[in-house]
Design an enzyme around this catalytic site. Structure first.
Site, PDB file in Angstrom:
ATOM      1  N   GLY B  12       1.755   1.543   4.885  1.00  0.00           N
ATOM      2  CA  GLY B  12       3.020   0.998   4.404  1.00  0.00           C
ATOM      3  C   GLY B  12       2.820  -0.501   4.271  1.00  0.00           C
ATOM      4  O   GLY B  12       1.843  -1.031   4.749  1.00  0.00           O
ATOM      5  N   CYS B  13       3.679  -1.231   3.602  1.00  0.00           N
ATOM      6  CA  CYS B  13       3.339  -2.621   3.342  1.00  0.00           C
ATOM      7  C   CYS B  13       4.495  -3.446   2.833  1.00  0.00           C
ATOM      8  O   CYS B  13       5.573  -2.950   2.557  1.00  0.00           O
ATOM      9  CB  CYS B  13       2.230  -2.722   2.311  1.00  0.00           C
ATOM     10  SG  CYS B  13       0.753  -1.848   2.763  1.00  0.00           S
ATOM     11  N   ALA B  14       4.208  -4.757   2.687  1.00  0.00           N
ATOM     12  CA  ALA B  14       5.101  -5.694   2.013  1.00  0.00           C
ATOM     13  C   ALA B  14       4.323  -6.341   0.877  1.00  0.00           C
ATOM     14  O   ALA B  14       3.143  -6.657   1.039  1.00  0.00           O
ATOM     15  CB  ALA B  14       5.552  -6.768   2.990  1.00  0.00           C
TER      16      ALA B  14
END
Lengths: 503, 362
Positions: B12-14
């Site tokens: 998951g990430c930004a």
């Protein structure tokens, strides 16, 4: 000559509840094998169990549920090497001097790899998709995909594609000839294919004139016997299939006994009435790959390059190299038939001992074509045997574009897998040409049941795609990370190109 | 424990990006700050940035950024490069020692000019030649990893939180007309420097948030064309797909979006005949490049960028404009850090690309 040694006990016992039996004699009228008989003197129903094939017709139609067919419990002395059936087959051959014949797919306990493969699901790191609330796409196109994009001077893309077969679900009805199965069975398949937006396959027996109207949902087959092949036939279908082999009997041609060749079959096949239709083992104009290329292009020339050409082969040992050759032969689609695929008649020894499992063949072919960078040249269709929606999902994740089903379709039409199609006495009206038997299969009902079956599979396919977080079937194709093996050895996992569960 | 690349590693990430349509160059300071409010979208196991227009003095040369495990492999790689390129400049990438970033590999950059004679004998243009060199080093030369290989652009990445990675590489001292950034939340492993984003090949870079469910279908397709996926991350396969479609097949960024986030058949059927034929064509020939499952990505390229969500919009992504600047981020808060005032702010719909090209190119 009556000798005790000639006696082979009946395979089945008819168990009739005299208490329930009302002597209506439905069983007698329904059994084309002549098992049941009414004895007026004793007011009793008698059974000739030697004739019984366990097709369950009488059981299903008995209004008082008075009948059961059981395996004959008489047992030869147990022997792990000499199984009862092995011994009985020796007796049969010693009696007759004949080749043993069978029908439908290999029933022996070879591994079924579908059953040793499990499917992934989304948890936490990405969401599953709800097919009831989101679009879920199952449409596929079969055919060659061009490598390069062409644009005109204005930069507009030339959208012309090589001929494709469009399917609304990645499942087609596999080849079953008119002759081996009945007019009504063909009509059921053709009308169901049209309703479902898929294709059925004529098999090698030509196309009955009544069914030309379903052409866009028809694959017309050209086999080594060339039965019923002429220009209009080739032009009638959505695609043309060259049958090089069949999973149930790789290396030999089709057999249709003359008893099944009545007036209508004779006309459709373009052969004399009552003559045996025995296809040559090879195509006598194809002794090598370059010959195949010539036939592929002959068929394309004959149809103005408007029809994709399928080359169907049986899954045999060297299947990856064979497929690579076919992918370079100009063929648009390769169909591979596994060793559990069905047949209307095959020598038992061949059916039970020749060929390899479709799961391994598919995995090997898909990998080879990718390694050689030619997977785009062809679509891959696999069959023999695909039994359920989950088998379809697994086949696609291993790399197939679509699946062929035939046994499953016949089961939907009422087949009870008694495996005696070769007798022509199918009590369910499927594998027979006897008009009295054929009319037992109502083509309207047949169509409805086939549509039901594949509608159910489509729902299941969508559910399984959704739980993997996939909303288009092409994103599943070759997506082997979605599969894990259980109870498979390293070599099997390597060939399948999947990891073991827990890895 | 297996090294990254030996197993599938979803994260998951930004993400965030900023670009000046006028082509004005500015430092990475703001985009570094934009990652701070999205701190919880990363877990400290990877962060990175890509800047375009950062090497104007060397803009005609391929800028290779490499990680080396040790001096020996560095020497081997340099030998290999020398046989193929004129090495215009070879230097350590300047870094700032900070306690948040440790265990760094050897981080080096080279500005490279391909030898004409080598190109002639390989019968390849310089981009294809260079792409193959990158593939060779990354798959065959154990302990060396090219993580940036375009002209007048560069990727910078590390194991750590993105705001720390930005300080570590002193990105406040670079100026570019376009920046992308990434904070990583891998669900597996202690993370490896090479596994962080952006991921790139030549001047294409990708930052990505999501986990594509089509991964292995996409990977196995793209590997037919000479790409070797060594990291088993979505981002790597996306970067190769960007290179394949944009450079090798000559698609426009919009067309690329129509391939990887193809419209649904039900949408295509409502289009006019020409458009229907075009979209059907893409869905037929590149069906194996359709990406399903959640993603938001920013693809950077020379002169522009494209932001794109998966067609169901299963990941958040916001875009905004202020004067000549366009901002993209996983969360609006990141944009507000870069520009408290906006002219326009919106959530791009699933499958609808936001394409920003710099005026007059660069």
């Amino acid at each position: 000559m009556i000798m005790p040694i000639n006696y082979i006990l009946p395979e089945f016992e008819v168990e009739r509840s005299d208490y329930r039996c009302i002597r209506c004699r439905v069983c007698e009228r329904q059994c084309a094998n002549g098992v049941h008989r009414y004895d007026a003197d004793g007011d009793i129903m008698l059974s000739d169990e030697f004739q019984c094939v366990d097709c369950q017709r009488c059981v299903c139609l008995c209004p008082t549920h008075a009948l059961k067919i059981r395996k004959n419990e008489n047992e030869l002395r147990e022997n792990a090497n000499w199984k009862q059936n092995t011994i009985l087959e020796i007796y049969k051959q010693a009696n007759t001097g004949g080749v043993l014949l069978s029908s439908m797919g290999n029933p022996e306990p070879f591994p079924v790899y579908w059953d040793k493969i499990l499917i992934n699901a989304s948890q936490v790191t990405n969401p599953s998709i709800d097919p009831l609330r989101e679009p879920m796409e199952t449409r596929v196109f079969l055919g060659k995909k061009p490598h390069d994009i062409e644009r005109d001077v204005n930069g507009n893309i030339n959208t012309e594609l090589p001929p494709q077969v469009e399917l609304q679900i990645p499942v087609m009805f596999s080849a079953m000839s008119y002759g081996s199965i009945s007019y009504n069975a063909h009509q059921s398949l053709a009308t169901a294919a049209e309703a479902l937006g898929i294709c059925y396959n004529t098999g090698e027996g030509g196309l009955h004139e009544d069914f030309y109207q379903y052409g866009k949902n028809t694959i017309v087959q050209v086999a080594s016997g060339r039965f019923g092949v002429y220009k209009d036939y080739l032009e009638a279908g959505a695609a043309i299939e060259i049958k090089m082999g069949q999973g149930a009997k790789p290396g030999i041609g089709g057999h249709l006994p003359g008893t099944k060749v009545g007036a209508d079959v004779s006309k459709t096949r373009m052969i004399p009435e009552g003559s045996d239709a025995i296809s040559p083992a090879p195509h006598h104009d194809i002794y090598s790959i370059e010959d195949l290329r010539q036939l592929v292009f002959s068929l394309k020339e004959a149809t103005d390059y408007k029809k994709p050409v399928i080359v169907k082969v049986a899954a045999v040992h060297n299947i990856a190299a064979i497929a690579s050759g076919i992918a370079r032969s100009g063929a648009d689609i390769i169909a591979i038939d596994g060793f559990r695929g069905g047949t209307g008649a095959a020598p038992t020894r061949i059916r039970d001992n020749v060929g390899i499992p479709i799961e391994l063949a598919l995995a090997a072919v898909d990998k080879r074509l990718r390694d050689e960078g030619i997977r785009q040249n062809v679509s891959l269709v696999v069959g023999g045997s695909v039994r359920s929606a989950s088998d379809v999902i697994k086949a696609i994740a291993l790399g197939a574009d679509a699946c062929y089903i035939a046994t499953s379709a016949l089961l939907a039409l009422g087949c009870h897998l008694c495996r005696t199609c070769q007798s022509g006495k199918c009590n369910w009206g499927i594998a027979t040409q006897d008009p009295e038997l054929v009319k037992r299969l109502n083509p309207e009902t047949g169509k409805e049941r086939l549509v039901n079956l594949l509608t159910a599979w489509k729902h299941e396919i969508k559910e399984m795609m959704g739980l993997m977080g996939i909303n288009s079937i092409e994103a599943l194709r070759g997506n082997r990370l979605m599969l894990r093996g259980v109870g498979l050895n390293e070599k099997e996992l390597e060939i399948l190109g999947i990891s073991h569960a827990g890895e | 424990m297996k090294r990254e690349g030996e197993f599938r590693n979803p994260s998951g990430c930004a993400i965030a990006a900023v670009i000046s349509k006028e082509g004005r160059r500015f430092s990475a300071e703001k985009i570094i700050e934009s990652m701070i409010p999205m701190h919880d979208r990363s877990n400290g196991l990877g962060g990175g940035f890509a800047g375009y227009g950062i090497y104007p003095k060397y803009k005609d040369f391929f800028a290779f950024h490499l990680f080396f495990d040790d001096r020996h492999i560095k020497k081997d790689v340099e030998e290999y490069l020398k046989e193929r390129y004129e090495i215009v400049l070879s230097e350590e990438i300047p870094t700032r020692k900070i306690p948040e970033i440790t265990d760094e590999p050897i981080i080096w950059r080279y500005f490279l000019n391909p030898l004409k004679s080598v190109l002639r004998s390989a019968q390849l243009d310089e981009k294809e030649f260079t792409a193959r060199v990158v593939m060779h080093i990354n798959t065959k030369m154990n302990g060396a990893y090219v993580f940036s290989s375009g002209k007048n652009m560069g990727a910078f990445k590390a194991v750590g939180f993105p705001e720390d990675v930005g300080r570590f590489y002193m990105l406040d001292e670079y100026a570019g007309y376009s920046w992308t950034s990434h904070g990583r939340y891998p669900t597996n492993t202690p993370g490896w420097w090479g596994g962080s984003h952006p991921f790139g090949l030549l001047d294409y870079s990708v930052v990505h948030n999501g986990e594509i469910s089509s991964y292995d279908a996409n990977r196995r397709f793209i590997e037919m064309f000479g790409y070797k996926c060594t990291l088993q991350t979505d981002t790597e396969v996306m970067a190769y797909i960007a290179d394949f479609l944009l450079r090798r097949k000559g698609l426009t960024p919009k067309e690329m979006a129509e391939v990887i986030a193809a419209p649904f058949w039900s949408t295509i059927e409502k289009k006019d005949e020409a458009e229907k034929a075009r979209l059907t064509y893409f869905r037929t020939i590149y069906s194996s490049l359709l990406m399903t499952g959640p993603f938001s990505i920013v693809v950077g390229y020379t002169g522009g960028l494209m932001a794109l969500n998966d067609r169901l919009k299963l990941r958040s992504m916001v875009a905004a404009e202020k004067d000549d600047m366009v901002y993209i981020a996983s969360e609006e808060t990141a944009i507000r850090v870069m520009t408290p005032e906006v002219d326009k702010i919106w959530s791009p719909a699933g499958g609808e690309p936001v394409i920003v090209n710099v005026k007059d190119g660069v």
